[in-house]
Design a protein around this motif. Sequence first.
Motif, PDB file in Angstrom:
ATOM      1  N   GLY A 245      48.991  49.978  33.944  1.00 15.91           N
ATOM      2  CA  GLY A 245      47.849  50.873  33.795  1.00 15.91           C
ATOM      3  C   GLY A 245      46.537  50.162  33.544  1.00 15.91           C
ATOM      4  O   GLY A 245      45.485  50.779  33.593  1.00 15.91           O
ATOM      5  N   VAL A 246      46.584  48.853  33.275  1.00 15.25           N
ATOM      6  CA  VAL A 246      45.351  48.091  33.041  1.00 15.25           C
ATOM      7  C   VAL A 246      45.013  47.322  34.320  1.00 15.25           C
ATOM      8  O   VAL A 246      45.805  46.531  34.811  1.00 15.25           O
ATOM      9  CB  VAL A 246      45.498  47.114  31.847  1.00 15.25           C
ATOM     10  CG1 VAL A 246      44.235  46.263  31.696  1.00 15.25           C
ATOM     11  CG2 VAL A 246      45.793  47.875  30.567  1.00 15.25           C
ATOM     12  N   GLU A 247      43.837  47.607  34.856  1.00 17.11           N
ATOM     13  CA  GLU A 247      43.394  46.975  36.099  1.00 17.11           C
ATOM     14  C   GLU A 247      42.326  45.907  35.860  1.00 17.11           C
ATOM     15  O   GLU A 247      42.170  44.996  36.649  1.00 17.11           O
ATOM     16  CB  GLU A 247      42.834  48.036  37.061  1.00 17.11           C
ATOM     17  CG  GLU A 247      43.825  49.130  37.425  1.00 17.11           C
ATOM     18  CD  GLU A 247      45.035  48.607  38.185  1.00 17.11           C
ATOM     19  OE1 GLU A 247      44.860  47.687  39.005  1.00 17.11           O
ATOM     20  OE2 GLU A 247      46.150  49.109  37.941  1.00 17.11           O
ATOM     21  N   GLU A 248      41.581  46.072  34.772  1.00 11.27           N
ATOM     22  CA  GLU A 248      40.458  45.164  34.497  1.00 11.27           C
ATOM     23  C   GLU A 248      40.245  45.068  32.990  1.00 11.27           C
ATOM     24  O   GLU A 248      40.321  46.070  32.290  1.00 11.27           O
ATOM     25  CB  GLU A 248      39.210  45.733  35.169  1.00 11.27           C
ATOM     26  CG  GLU A 248      37.980  44.887  35.059  1.00 11.27           C
ATOM     27  CD  GLU A 248      36.797  45.558  35.762  1.00 11.27           C
ATOM     28  OE1 GLU A 248      35.719  45.590  35.139  1.00 11.27           O
ATOM     29  OE2 GLU A 248      36.947  46.050  36.891  1.00 11.27           O
ATOM     30  N   VAL A 249      39.995  43.849  32.505  1.00 13.82           N
ATOM     31  CA  VAL A 249      39.748  43.641  31.079  1.00 13.82           C
ATOM     32  C   VAL A 249      38.365  43.033  30.903  1.00 13.82           C
ATOM     33  O   VAL A 249      38.070  41.980  31.455  1.00 13.82           O
ATOM     34  CB  VAL A 249      40.814  42.718  30.443  1.00 13.82           C
ATOM     35  CG1 VAL A 249      40.499  42.482  28.969  1.00 13.82           C
ATOM     36  CG2 VAL A 249      42.210  43.299  30.604  1.00 13.82           C
ATOM     37  N   ASP A 250      37.549  43.736  30.152  1.00 17.91           N
ATOM     38  CA  ASP A 250      36.210  43.269  29.806  1.00 17.91           C
ATOM     39  C   ASP A 250      36.310  42.760  28.373  1.00 17.91           C
ATOM     40  O   ASP A 250      36.330  43.549  27.434  1.00 17.91           O
ATOM     41  CB  ASP A 250      35.238  44.441  29.924  1.00 17.91           C
ATOM     42  CG  ASP A 250      33.798  44.065  29.639  1.00 17.91           C
ATOM     43  OD1 ASP A 250      33.488  42.852  29.622  1.00 17.91           O
ATOM     44  OD2 ASP A 250      32.986  44.975  29.418  1.00 17.91           O
ATOM     45  N   LEU A 251      36.430  41.443  28.208  1.00 21.98           N
ATOM     46  CA  LEU A 251      36.642  40.855  26.886  1.00 21.98           C
ATOM     47  C   LEU A 251      35.340  40.239  26.382  1.00 21.98           C
ATOM     48  O   LEU A 251      34.715  39.452  27.074  1.00 21.98           O
ATOM     49  CB  LEU A 251      37.741  39.789  26.939  1.00 21.98           C
ATOM     50  CG  LEU A 251      38.106  39.277  25.557  1.00 21.98           C
ATOM     51  CD1 LEU A 251      39.595  39.449  25.317  1.00 21.98           C
ATOM     52  CD2 LEU A 251      37.720  37.845  25.387  1.00 21.98           C
ATOM     53  N   HIS A 252      34.952  40.663  25.200  1.00 21.33           N
ATOM     54  CA  HIS A 252      33.745  40.123  24.572  1.00 21.33           C
ATOM     55  C   HIS A 252      34.142  39.360  23.317  1.00 21.33           C
ATOM     56  O   HIS A 252      34.853  39.881  22.469  1.00 21.33           O
ATOM     57  CB  HIS A 252      32.775  41.245  24.176  1.00 21.33           C
ATOM     58  CG  HIS A 252      32.205  41.973  25.331  1.00 21.33           C
ATOM     59  ND1 HIS A 252      31.093  41.553  26.001  1.00 21.33           N
ATOM     60  CD2 HIS A 252      32.613  43.099  25.957  1.00 21.33           C
ATOM     61  CE1 HIS A 252      30.827  42.388  26.988  1.00 21.33           C
ATOM     62  NE2 HIS A 252      31.749  43.336  26.983  1.00 21.33           N
ATOM     63  N   LEU A 253      33.668  38.147  23.198  1.00 21.65           N
ATOM     64  CA  LEU A 253      33.879  37.335  22.008  1.00 21.65           C
ATOM     65  C   LEU A 253      32.587  37.387  21.198  1.00 21.65           C
ATOM     66  O   LEU A 253      31.510  37.133  21.730  1.00 21.65           O
ATOM     67  CB  LEU A 253      34.211  35.896  22.415  1.00 21.65           C
ATOM     68  CG  LEU A 253      34.650  34.955  21.313  1.00 21.65           C
ATOM     69  CD1 LEU A 253      35.915  35.462  20.636  1.00 21.65           C
ATOM     70  CD2 LEU A 253      34.896  33.566  21.889  1.00 21.65           C
ATOM     71  N   THR A 254      32.704  37.757  19.920  1.00 23.33           N
ATOM     72  CA  THR A 254      31.522  37.878  19.082  1.00 23.33           C
ATOM     73  C   THR A 254      31.771  37.223  17.724  1.00 23.33           C
ATOM     74  O   THR A 254      32.917  37.074  17.318  1.00 23.33           O
ATOM     75  CB  THR A 254      31.134  39.363  18.887  1.00 23.33           C
ATOM     76  OG1 THR A 254      29.903  39.424  18.157  1.00 23.33           O
ATOM     77  CG2 THR A 254      32.199  40.138  18.129  1.00 23.33           C
ATOM     78  N   PHE A 255      30.709  36.843  17.079  1.00 19.51           N
ATOM     79  CA  PHE A 255      30.805  36.311  15.715  1.00 19.51           C
ATOM     80  C   PHE A 255      29.929  37.143  14.777  1.00 19.51           C
ATOM     81  O   PHE A 255      29.529  36.690  13.713  1.00 19.51           O
ATOM     82  CB  PHE A 255      30.427  34.833  15.676  1.00 19.51           C
ATOM     83  CG  PHE A 255      31.425  33.984  16.408  1.00 19.51           C
ATOM     84  CD1 PHE A 255      32.643  33.672  15.820  1.00 19.51           C
ATOM     85  CD2 PHE A 255      31.185  33.568  17.702  1.00 19.51           C
ATOM     86  CE1 PHE A 255      33.599  32.932  16.504  1.00 19.51           C
ATOM     87  CE2 PHE A 255      32.133  32.827  18.387  1.00 19.51           C
ATOM     88  CZ  PHE A 255      33.338  32.509  17.786  1.00 19.51           C
TER      89      PHE A 255
END
Length: 105
Positions: A75-85
């Motif tokens: 069911g997951v087609e695309e992952v928008d991953l944000h790395l934050t501090f």
Amino acid sequence: MEQEYLNIESEIVKVLKTIYDPEIPVNIYDLGLIYEIEAREKGKVKVVMTLTSPNCPVAESLPEEVHEKVLALDGVEEVDLHLTFDPPWSKDMLSEEAMLELGLL
């Protein structure tokens, strides 16, 4: 539709609980490294995460592992991953499970 998003988000949490910070024997979800999980339309997922410190030895590999494992879910087609501090990670973000496991309770 909303139920579908909740199911995907709960599956994401399950997979995140299989990923461990190599320096602390606790999964990254219970460590509080995951700030946000959002399932969107058409299998798109947004994940906002942090590391225990900007100089973390797995600064490159840990987000990559999160991206790959979440993308592998049905069911997951695309992952928008944000790395934050921001906000910076602190021990206050540990779940009760993590605190218990680390002997802090």
